[in-house]
Scaffold this motif. Structure first.
Motif, PDB file in Angstrom:
ATOM      1  N   ARG A 181     -33.503 128.601  66.219  1.00 42.66           N
ATOM      2  CA  ARG A 181     -34.047 129.720  65.451  1.00 42.66           C
ATOM      3  C   ARG A 181     -32.941 130.750  65.339  1.00 42.66           C
ATOM      4  O   ARG A 181     -32.183 130.954  66.293  1.00 42.66           O
ATOM      5  N   ARG A 193     -31.463 134.531  62.886  1.00 38.69           N
ATOM      6  CA  ARG A 193     -31.604 135.560  61.850  1.00 38.69           C
ATOM      7  C   ARG A 193     -30.239 136.192  61.638  1.00 38.69           C
ATOM      8  O   ARG A 193     -29.370 136.159  62.504  1.00 38.69           O
ATOM      9  N   THR A 226     -34.147 137.332  57.318  1.00 42.37           N
ATOM     10  CA  THR A 226     -34.535 135.940  57.501  1.00 42.37           C
ATOM     11  C   THR A 226     -33.923 135.112  56.381  1.00 42.37           C
ATOM     12  O   THR A 226     -33.878 135.551  55.233  1.00 42.37           O
ATOM     13  N   TYR A 242     -34.649 132.381  54.149  1.00 40.92           N
ATOM     14  CA  TYR A 242     -35.751 131.564  53.661  1.00 40.92           C
ATOM     15  C   TYR A 242     -35.262 130.256  53.029  1.00 40.92           C
ATOM     16  O   TYR A 242     -36.070 129.394  52.705  1.00 40.92           O
ATOM     17  N   VAL A 261     -39.069 128.383  58.229  1.00 42.39           N
ATOM     18  CA  VAL A 261     -39.210 129.671  58.903  1.00 42.39           C
ATOM     19  C   VAL A 261     -40.440 129.611  59.789  1.00 42.39           C
ATOM     20  O   VAL A 261     -41.353 128.825  59.548  1.00 42.39           O
ATOM     21  N   TRP A 292     -40.120 137.055  61.198  1.00 38.83           N
ATOM     22  CA  TRP A 292     -39.873 135.689  60.741  1.00 38.83           C
ATOM     23  C   TRP A 292     -38.470 135.232  61.110  1.00 38.83           C
ATOM     24  O   TRP A 292     -37.493 135.878  60.739  1.00 38.83           O
ATOM     25  N   ASN A 293     -38.390 134.118  61.822  1.00 40.98           N
ATOM     26  CA  ASN A 293     -37.113 133.511  62.193  1.00 40.98           C
ATOM     27  C   ASN A 293     -36.836 132.323  61.279  1.00 40.98           C
ATOM     28  O   ASN A 293     -37.746 131.601  60.882  1.00 40.98           O
ATOM     29  N   SER A 294     -35.578 132.119  60.964  1.00 42.94           N
ATOM     30  CA  SER A 294     -35.156 130.941  60.213  1.00 42.94           C
ATOM     31  C   SER A 294     -35.025 129.778  61.179  1.00 42.94           C
ATOM     32  O   SER A 294     -34.706 129.966  62.352  1.00 42.94           O
TER      33      SER A 294
END
Length: 109
Positions: A57, A59, A68, A70, A75, A82-84
């Motif tokens: 994960r 960012r 983030t 996207y 995600v 929101w984490n990538s």
């Protein structure tokens, strides 16, 4: 965006025109944000990494603000937003994907 190159290295690319400093934070650096991206010009920031296979994960952080990606592998909602998601496959899988893409392109031609 993030991609796995043929040599297995991970390339992070982030578009943030006007930013003066961009870093990456994630599982791979214990969310320290110490990985400095280099300014590639025209608003693009780049960082190359060699990561072992697994799920991560992450960012981006540009001038103190979190972003983030996207366009990553997905995600998910984390404790602070929101984490990538990044999935680094086994080295053999990278080669297989490239071979499969080649085969699909050859058949379509």
């Amino acid at each position: 965006m993030v991609s796995i190159r043929e040599d297995g290295r991970v390339e992070f690319r982030f578009f943030r025109p006007g930013a003066s400093r961009v870093t990456i934070a994630g599982d791979f650096d214990r969310w320290s944000g110490s990985l400095e991206m280099r300014n590639a010009g025209r608003g693009w920031w780049i960082f190359d990494a060699e990561l072992p296979p697994g799920e991560y994960r992450f960012r981006y952080r540009a001038d103190g603000a979190w972003f983030t990606d996207y366009a990553a592998f997905g995600v998910e909602l984390g404790r602070f937003g929101w984490n990538s998601v990044l999935i680094v496959p086994e080295a053999e899988s990278v080669g297989m994907e490239s071979q499969q893409e080649f085969e699909r392109a050859r058949i379509a031609a």
